[in-house]
Enzyme design. Structure first.
Site, mmCIF file in Angstrom:
data_model
loop_
_atom_site.group_PDB
_atom_site.id
_atom_site.type_symbol
_atom_site.label_atom_id
_atom_site.label_comp_id
_atom_site.label_asym_id
_atom_site.label_seq_id
_atom_site.Cartn_x
_atom_site.Cartn_y
_atom_site.Cartn_z
ATOM 1 N N CYS A 157 -16.317 1.194 0.214
ATOM 2 C CA CYS A 157 -15.100 0.453 0.574
ATOM 3 C C CYS A 157 -14.755 0.629 2.042
ATOM 4 O O CYS A 157 -14.086 -0.222 2.622
ATOM 5 C CB CYS A 157 -13.948 0.888 -0.318
ATOM 6 S SG CYS A 157 -13.505 2.630 -0.181
ATOM 7 N N ARG A 187 0.882 -1.179 0.000
ATOM 8 C CA ARG A 187 0.000 0.000 0.000
ATOM 9 C C ARG A 187 0.912 1.219 0.000
ATOM 10 O O ARG A 187 1.683 1.444 0.933
ATOM 11 C CB ARG A 187 -0.921 0.008 1.223
ATOM 12 C CG ARG A 187 -1.646 1.334 1.373
ATOM 13 C CD ARG A 187 -2.797 1.265 2.341
ATOM 14 N NE ARG A 187 -3.913 0.547 1.767
ATOM 15 C CZ ARG A 187 -5.164 0.591 2.259
ATOM 16 N NH1 ARG A 187 -5.445 1.307 3.330
ATOM 17 N NH2 ARG A 187 -6.145 -0.079 1.681
ATOM 18 N N HIS A 201 -7.246 0.610 -6.531
ATOM 19 C CA HIS A 201 -7.430 -0.244 -5.348
ATOM 20 C C HIS A 201 -8.110 -1.541 -5.802
ATOM 21 O O HIS A 201 -9.270 -1.807 -5.476
ATOM 22 C CB HIS A 201 -8.285 0.482 -4.310
ATOM 23 C CG HIS A 201 -8.275 -0.140 -2.949
ATOM 24 N ND1 HIS A 201 -7.451 -1.188 -2.601
ATOM 25 C CD2 HIS A 201 -9.005 0.143 -1.837
ATOM 26 C CE1 HIS A 201 -7.674 -1.521 -1.337
ATOM 27 N NE2 HIS A 201 -8.605 -0.736 -0.852
#
Ligand code: CP
Ligand code: NVA
Length: 306
Positions: free
Chosen positions: A260, A105, A132
């Protein structure tokens, strides 16, 4: 065989992605029925590099590795030599000598690509400024679990043309559904990503119009990680783009709302939207675990067809 990476949804074929969704549902059902008895990753290690905060991504990858009989290493850039300027390519070469896969990430998608180019083990994008893709595996899995199939349906993205939006655009291409992106002027997704999606994606600026008859509505925070200083300006610019129960009422009767997470109640969503039965967001978050198990298994062991 060349090492497979998962940097965007375009790194896998449509067929492979559909397989992953089916496999994730099978793995989830197996866990429910038998507990964590399927342990294909004995002694395998996943390195998890985090340059941004995370709750769901860290916990889901770490739990996936533990339940599969392997091990996950949490590496924050603050505590590793990455934070002191060791080149990403050198870090990639070193980790490739020791671990079986790497999850990252980070901010720069180009940095992630540079890492992957130097890595001889699979590299997974766990969020960059641009994409993502892991979240979309869980999102499409949730949509499939609840509605059977997604092909030919219509999803609506309301909000910023950000990393999540870009991954929804790629998902529309790969899973063959229509996507309406509805954002304030000036917050459109990247033009090259839109162009590549052709007529599968349209851009609108009126949420009421966008929501009409939609099968699924989704949104995300107005200021992503790294954009904290723009918060006040964005709150003003996104006025009118809040997703509310009334907006869902304009959509199809069986509409689903996904987010999300983390969510900002009172900003991009109404205070009560996550309590609405049309919003299976906890199931969606939980599906990160199962979808990423399917992804890790595919990257390390290939297809497990039943
Ligand atoms: N949705 C998501 O990626 O959550 P985290 O930032 O908590 O990992
Ligand atoms: N767009 C958000 C997603 C968080 C999971 C961000 O990048 O902060």
């Amino acid at each position: 065989m060349a090492t497979r990476h998962f940097l965007t949804l375009l790194d896998l074929s449509s067929d492979e992605l559909s397989y992953l969704i089916r496999r994730a549902i099978t793995i989830k059902n197996g866990l429910k029925t038998h507990g964590p008895t399927y342990t294909p990753f004995s002694n395998r290690t996943l390195a998890m590099i985090f340059e941004k905060s995370s709750t769901r991504t860290r916990v889901s990858f770490e739990t996936a590795m533990a339940q599969f009989g392997g091990h996950a290493l949490f590496l924050s850039s603050r505590d590793t030599q990455l934070g002191r300027g060791e080149p990403v390519e050198d870090t990639a070469r070193v980790l490739s000598e020791m671990v079986d896969a790497v999850m990252i990430r980070t901010f720069s998608h180009q940095g992630l690509e540079a890492f992957a180019a130097a890595s001889t083990v699979p590299v997974i994008n766990a969020l960059t400024d641009d994409y993502h893709p892991c979240q979309l595996l869980a999102d499409v899995m949730t949509w499939t679990e609840l509605r059977g199939y997604v092909r030919g349906k219509t999803a609506v993205w309301i909000g910023d043309g950000n990393n999540m939006c870009h991954s929804w655009i790629n998902a529309a291409r790969q899973f063959d559904f229509q996507l309406r992106v509805c954002c304030p002027e000036g917050y459109e997704p990247r033009q090259d990503i839109l162009d590549a999606a052709g007529d599968r994606v349209v851009v609108l600026h009126d949420p009421q119009q966008a929501a009409e008859n939609a099968d699924l509505i989704t949104t995300d925070v107005w200021a992503s990680m790294g954009q904290e200083e723009e918060q006040a300006k964005r709150e003003a610019d996104f006025a009118g783009f809040q997703v509310t129960e009334a907006l869902l009422d304009r959509a199809a009767k069986d509409v689903l709302f996904l987010h999300c997470l983390p969510a900002h109640r009172g900003e991009e969503i109404s205070e009560t939207l996550l309590d609405d039965p049309r919003a299976p967001v906890w199931q969606e978050a939980g599906n990160r675990l199962h979808a990423q198990k399917a992804l890790l298994e595919f990257l390390l062991l290939g297809r497990i067809e039943s």
